[in-house]
Structures are given as structure tokens and as C-alpha cells.
Design an enzyme around this catalytic site. Structure first.
Site, PDB file in Angstrom:
ATOM      1  N   SER A   1       0.840  -1.179  -0.091  1.00 55.09           N
ATOM      2  CA  SER A   1       0.030  -0.080   0.075  1.00 55.09           C
ATOM      3  C   SER A   1       0.817   1.338  -0.029  1.00 55.09           C
ATOM      4  O   SER A   1       0.217   2.499  -0.194  1.00 55.09           O
ATOM      5  CB  SER A   1      -0.892  -0.045   1.140  1.00 55.09           C
ATOM      6  OG  SER A   1      -0.186  -0.090   2.509  1.00 55.09           O
TER       7      SER A   1
ATOM      8  N   HIS B   1      -5.521  -4.639  -0.238  1.00 56.07           N
ATOM      9  CA  HIS B   1      -5.488  -3.602  -1.143  1.00 56.07           C
ATOM     10  C   HIS B   1      -5.969  -3.783  -2.457  1.00 56.07           C
ATOM     11  O   HIS B   1      -5.393  -3.012  -3.371  1.00 56.07           O
ATOM     12  CB  HIS B   1      -4.176  -2.792  -1.113  1.00 56.07           C
ATOM     13  CG  HIS B   1      -4.060  -1.933   0.342  1.00 56.07           C
ATOM     14  ND1 HIS B   1      -4.342  -0.807   0.658  1.00 56.07           N
ATOM     15  CD2 HIS B   1      -3.195  -2.394   1.430  1.00 56.07           C
ATOM     16  CE1 HIS B   1      -4.262  -0.312   1.797  1.00 56.07           C
ATOM     17  NE2 HIS B   1      -3.248  -1.271   2.385  1.00 56.07           N
TER      18      HIS B   1
ATOM     19  N   LYS C   1     -12.146  -1.353   2.780  1.00 54.46           N
ATOM     20  CA  LYS C   1     -11.441  -0.453   1.757  1.00 54.46           C
ATOM     21  C   LYS C   1     -12.251  -0.458   0.681  1.00 54.46           C
ATOM     22  O   LYS C   1     -13.381   0.367   0.542  1.00 54.46           O
ATOM     23  CB  LYS C   1     -10.071  -0.876   1.546  1.00 54.46           C
ATOM     24  CG  LYS C   1      -9.069  -0.820   2.737  1.00 54.46           C
ATOM     25  CD  LYS C   1      -7.744  -1.365   2.461  1.00 54.46           C
ATOM     26  CE  LYS C   1      -6.560  -0.833   3.681  1.00 54.46           C
ATOM     27  NZ  LYS C   1      -7.056  -1.384   4.994  1.00 54.46           N
TER      28      LYS C   1
END
Length: 408
Positions: free
Chosen positions: A189, A217, A248
Site C-alpha cells: 500500500s 488493497h 477499503k
């Protein structure tokens, strides 16, 4: 001992290094993402554009997700009732775990309260389940993975980031009959680079090791249905345990692992971070379920997201700003100094209505401080032009090196 003085000294040390964090007081508004209202220290409000949200696809604003959450509250109330083992399993948990298992082509999945907890609890538990387990961990793995590996107390080796030759050296030197596990991420990330999943899996198989892949991610954003980089590369069936997050790209909250039925069941029975934690409430699990389902059938959102990231990178490069090389949706711009990084971040917010947090040590090494931008499908060209213009002014004002001044 003067405890108060000790705490004061610890805080001042962070402040002196330029790493003292001040949280931005933001109010996001339904239907207006990525705009938000910022309240400054004096209580004044102003409109800002959020450039560093991990709600990568804006799913936290998707009416399908919000409607599912409202319906769950109306039908089932607010809380989950306790831990899953006692009174906190509800039907949304069961449905969501089945949906996540399907997303990754696995037999089963297990929910946790966050991605951090799913990593820490699962990696700790695996060392209880497999006595003597040797874990091989990428040097840039997330803090939650490091915590789980350390807390398990077993032998461990760290291989240089994405360095498969170093990993093989470590695997070859380990006892052939010892249980082994290679723990790594798909998208890292902070740098935005992507692991060689095929190569890592091949090495693990060669030396009889399990694989544990963190896709936090990447889930929702890569692959035909949003199963992550392993799905994109056709490798999901080759990875033993896949870990992901609901906080996320899916826009809600929670974490999970997916794998074979007995692997997941064993983690369920041994992971303290699962056993002793109140489970996710109905609204969150219903919202996550709706989000996972919706993203499975909307690949166009992933395509727009990749285009937006590529466009911002190109605009930064054209302006001579030190955008770091990244093959993913992460757009890091190198500053190289903690004080400058915070100063630029503060001025972007106060003077230009741009919200992006400084990324300093220990998240990244000293001297590698950066601003980390995460453009979404909702960031327009006009927003990007405004951002780049503000960055150009501040780079000159703060006398920070441009392209070529630092190694990317």
C-alpha cells in the site's frame, strides 16, 4: 517515577521528529464523495476534496450498500449480541462468509472485526495449529501481519521485499520436514508495487510451504469479479489462505480469511482474536454483503478506477513532481523529509482544500516520507488539475526536490 513526564517526553520526541499527527476533523456527506467538510482548530468549516481515502471505489456512498444497512437495522436492531461462540452469529454472517468464499473460489471464509485482527489472529493461530511452523515474511508486510507472526512465538525469517531469490535461499536452508508458510501481500500500500504471486507460490510448493496472501488493497479492485490480484492472474486456486478486508474497496468494515474448509475451521477454533471478540453487527455485515455482490457484477467501476490512477500519475509526471513508480492504483509522491511532508500536507488542506495525510516513519523508512494519493472513480479531471497546481506551488514554496532529486 514521574509518569506524566515520561508520557510528555515520548510525545515531544515524536513532535520534534515532525511525526506528530493531528487528526483532520471531517464530515463526509452522503452522495457528495469525495467532497467533505473540514472543521479547523478554530471551529471554522470549509469544503475539501479527500485524496487519501481507502474507500477506493466510493462504495461507502453506494445507495445499494446504504439501503442494505438501513434495512438490517430496521429488521434486526443495532448490535450483534456478543461473540460468535455465544450469541453473536446472525444470518448475515453466514451469508457474507459464503459470498466471500465464492469471491475467492474457496470452500469457506471466516469474518473478523477488521483486516488487522484477521491477520494478527490468523497468523498467530496457525502457529498453534502447526507446532514448529516456520514463517517466511516479506520485509514490507503490514504491521498486522508482523504482529501475528511475532505473537505466535514461532521461528520466522524475513526475506527482502519481493526478492524471490532471497526467499528461496531461506526456504532451502530450513529443515525439509518442518511445516512452513510464506506470508506476503499482493498490492503493497505504500509503494504501490505488486508481488509476483505465481513465482512465490511456485517456490512455496517446491519447498512444501503453505501460502498466505494478504489482498486487502486489491479485493474489489482487481480481477473480473473483484477477487484481487490472484483472481486477475488466475492463481486463486494456487494460494492456500487469502486474507482480505471489508473496510477499503467494499466501503464498510471488517476482515476475513478464505481457504479450505478445515483450514478455516481450525482458525475459527484457535484464533483468540475471533473467539473473544464481539462480532460485527447486522448493519455492517448486510452492507458488506451488498457491496461484495454489487462489485462482482460491475467490472466497469474497476476499469474507471485504474484509468483515474493512471491519469493522475501522468499529470504529476508532466508537472515534474516526484511521483514514485507504481503498477497499482496507489499514487505516492516522494517528499523525503518528515517536516516538509507534514508542512505540505497542512498547507494543501488549509490553503487549497486538498486533504492528503503525510506518510512518515515508521510506516515508511526515514528519508522516504511521502504523500500517498488514492484517486477514485469520482475524482474528476478538474479536481486533478487543481491538485497538481497546488502541489506545484507548494513544491517551490517548500523547496522540495522535483523529478530526479530522489530515487523512486
Amino acid at each position: 517515577m514521574d509518569y506524566k513526564a515520561a508520557f510528555h517526553t515520548a510525545i515531544e520526541q515524536i513532535r520534534t521528529e515532525g511525526r506528530y499527527r493531528v487528526f483532520a476533523d471531517l464530515k463526509r456527506h452522503r452522495g457528495a464523495f469525495p467532497y467533505a467538510t473540514w472543521t479547523n482548530a478554530q471551529g471554522a468549516e470549509s469544503e475539501v476534496v479527500v485524496w487519501c481515502s481507502n474507500d477506493y471505489l466510493g462504495q461507502g456512498q453506494n445507495p445499494v450498500v446504504l439501503d442494505a444497512m438501513h434495512a438490517a437495522i430496521d429488521s434486526h436492531g443495532s448490535g450483534s449480541g456478543g461473540t460468535r461462540n455465544i450469541s453473536g452469529t446472525n444470518h448475515h454472517h453466514v451469508e457474507l462468509e459464503a459470498e466471500l468464499a465464492d469471491l475467492h473460489g474457496k470452500d469457506a471464509a471466516l469474518l473478523f472485526t477488521s483486516g488487522y485482527v484477521s491477520n494478527e489472529a490468523s497468523l498467530s493461530a496457525l502457529q498453534k495449529i502447526l507446532p514448529g511452523l516456520i514463517i517466511f515474511s516479506d520485509a514490507l508486510n503490514h504491521a498486522s501481519m508482523i504482529a501475528g507472526i511475532r505473537n505466535g512465538g514461532g521461528p520466522r525469517h524475513v526475506f527482502r521485499h519481493n526478492d524471490l531469490a532471497h526467499l528461496e535461499d531461506l526456504l532451502a536452508a530450513a529443515p525439509a520436514d518442518a511445516p512452513k508458510l510464506v506470508a506476503f501481500e499482493s498490492v503493497y500500500s505504500m509503494d504501490g508495487d505488486i508481488a509476483d504471486i505465481a513465482g512465490t507460490v511456485a517456490l512455496a510448493k517446491k519447498y512444501g510451504a503453505l501460502t498466505y496472501l494478504d489482498e486487502v488493497h486489491a479485493v474489489g479492485m482487481y480481477g473480473p469479479r473483484g477477487g484481487g490480484v490472484a483472481e486477475r492472474d488466475g492463481l486463486m486456486d494456487q494460494v492456500d489462505i487469502i486474507e482480505g478486508t471489508l473496510g477499503k474497496a467494499f466501503g464498510v468494515m471488517g476482515g476475513y480469511v478464505a481457504g479450505d474448509t478445515e483450514v478455516v475451521d481450525a482458525i475459527r477454533l484457535f484464533a483468540s482474536g475471533f473467539i473473544f471478540t464481539t462480532s460485527l453487527p447486522p448493519a455492517l455485515t448486510a452492507g458488506a454483503l451488498a457491496s461484495v455482490k454489487w462489485l462482482k457484477s460491475h467490472p466497469e467501476v474497476r476499469e474507471i478506477h485504474q484509468e483515474r490512477a493512471a491519469t493522475l500519475k501522468a499529470m504529476f509526471k508532466a508537472a515534474g513532481l516526484p511521483v514514485m513508480e507504481s503498477e497499482s492504483h496507489i499514487v505516492p509522491v516522494l517528499v523525503g523529509d518528515a517536516h516538509h511532508c507534514k508542512l505540505i500536507s497542512d498547507m494543501l488542506l488549509s490553503d487549497h482544500g486538498v486533504y492528503v495525510q503525510p506518510i512518515n516513519y515508521p510506516t515508511v523508512p526515514r528519508g522516504a516520507e511521502r504523500l500517498r494519493f488514492t484517486p477514485t472513480p469520482f475524482h474528476t479531471d478538474e479536481m486533478m488539475k487543481t491538485l497538481v497546481g497546488a502541489m506545484e506551488k507548494l513544491w517551490a514554496h517548500c523547496n522540495v526536490a522535483r523529478m530526479g532529486g530522489f530515487a523512486a
